[in-house]
Design an enzyme around this catalytic site. Structure first.
Site, mmCIF file in Angstrom:
data_model
loop_
_atom_site.group_PDB
_atom_site.id
_atom_site.type_symbol
_atom_site.label_atom_id
_atom_site.label_comp_id
_atom_site.label_asym_id
_atom_site.label_seq_id
_atom_site.Cartn_x
_atom_site.Cartn_y
_atom_site.Cartn_z
ATOM 1 N N HIS A 41 77.011 51.356 53.558
ATOM 2 C CA HIS A 41 77.449 49.425 53.712
ATOM 3 C C HIS A 41 76.539 48.612 54.011
ATOM 4 C CE1 HIS A 41 78.926 50.430 49.227
ATOM 5 N NE2 HIS A 41 79.840 50.775 49.759
ATOM 6 N N ARG B 253 79.612 57.897 58.875
ATOM 7 C CA ARG B 253 79.239 58.253 57.134
ATOM 8 C C ARG B 253 77.608 57.691 57.156
ATOM 9 N NH1 ARG B 253 82.709 54.388 52.750
ATOM 10 N NH2 ARG B 253 81.039 52.864 53.432
ATOM 11 N N ASP C 23 71.576 66.641 63.295
ATOM 12 C CA ASP C 23 71.179 66.999 64.310
ATOM 13 C C ASP C 23 70.666 66.407 66.292
ATOM 14 O OD1 ASP C 23 70.226 69.872 63.678
ATOM 15 O OD2 ASP C 23 68.041 68.758 63.103
ATOM 16 N N GLU D 192 86.790 59.029 45.277
ATOM 17 C CA GLU D 192 87.154 57.573 45.238
ATOM 18 C C GLU D 192 86.744 57.233 43.888
ATOM 19 O OE1 GLU D 192 84.274 55.153 48.653
ATOM 20 O OE2 GLU D 192 82.920 57.251 47.977
ATOM 21 N N ASP E 274 86.061 50.914 45.718
ATOM 22 C CA ASP E 274 85.565 52.051 43.822
ATOM 23 C C ASP E 274 86.822 52.724 43.609
ATOM 24 O OD1 ASP E 274 83.231 51.922 44.933
ATOM 25 O OD2 ASP E 274 82.984 52.591 46.889
#
Length: 266
Positions: A48, A73, A87, A152, A178
């Protein structure tokens, strides 16, 4: 030389309460400021927040000297996305919208090299290994990678015991916004029906032996969740704290900050 120790993962294993903050601004400088504010963990939000691979990399670099552990996230739990995040140096991933144990098992595979998983081998040219300065990175990376999955939806709640039981999942994070929307309570996560589901979910996760986490902007709820056994709780976001502080400052001078109001010059 092994991979550097992930203190956040160790704290979750020891059930030490960890207080966190969400980073949604997508800027290295504000991330660096937050990194010295005293939080145990910080979430660079690719779901988000206005983030891409390079902005997440810049924030990881800015937070390299921070005492706060960094959680990333990704926007989605796809194997190729996870490979790139690892990575560039992410050691703890918080993967959104995990609805089943099968999905959680695939994520475990995504964060491990073969034969346990499917992570592509390319760390010799990656920041994760300090550009091959950690010669045994590939052999030791799994010990310090922390995987947190987000529950969620009610589908996730129904399969929560199985999700929490997946070997390789270090914690389960309840996404209250959510979840409440999925339950038909959009914007009303404090509804008693939603709170009942959240409280039971935290109990299920804790009983499984895994760490339970959550984010709200309510101090009373956050303290309540800590009392229930949640061990990693995010208590705010950089955007809301910044915008709230600016509105408060403007308000002290009689400015409401509303769109369309006449502006005064200086």
């Amino acid at each position: 030389m092994p991979s550097p120790k992930n203190h956040f993962k160790a704290a979750l294993k020891a059930r030490l309460p960890q207080i966190g903050l969400w980073l949604n601004m997508g800027e290295a400088l504000t991330a660096e400021i937050a990194g010295h504010a005293g939080f145990d963990w910080l979430v660079i939000d690719g779901e988000h927040g206005p983030n891409d691979l390079r902005s997440i990399l810049a924030q990881l670099q800015a937070l390299a000297t921070s005492p706060s552990e960094v959680v990333v996230r990704p926007p989605i739990g796809e194997t190729w996305v996870i490979k790139q995040m690892l990575d560039i140096g992410a050691r703890t991933l918080l993967v959104p919208m995990v609805d089943s144990a099968e999905q959680a098992r695939e994520l475990v595979r995504a964060v491990h090299y073969p034969p346990r998983g499917v992570r592509g081998v390319g760390a010799a040219v990656a920041r994760a290994s300090a550009f091959n300065s950690i010669p045994d990175y590939a052999e030791t990376a799994a010990d310090e990678i922390c995987l947190i999955v987000q529950a969620e939806t009610m589908a996730a709640i129904r399969d929560l015991e199985n999700i929490a039981a997946v070997d390789g999942v270090d914690g389960v994070f309840i996404g209250p916004a959510d979840l409440s929307a999925d339950m038909g309570y959009l914007g009303r996560m404090e509804a008693p029906e939603v709170q009942e589901v959240i409280e039971k979910a935290i109990g299920t996760i804790v009983k499984s032996g895994k760490a339970a986490g959550i984010l709200t902007f309510s101090e009373s709820l956050n303290r309540h969740y800590l009392d229930l056994g949640a061990s990693f709780v995010a208590v705010g976001a950089d955007v809301t704290e910044f915008s709230g502080a600016l509105r408060s400052l403007a308000g002290r001078y009689g400015r409401g900050g509303g769109i369309g109001k006449q502006r005064s010059g200086y």
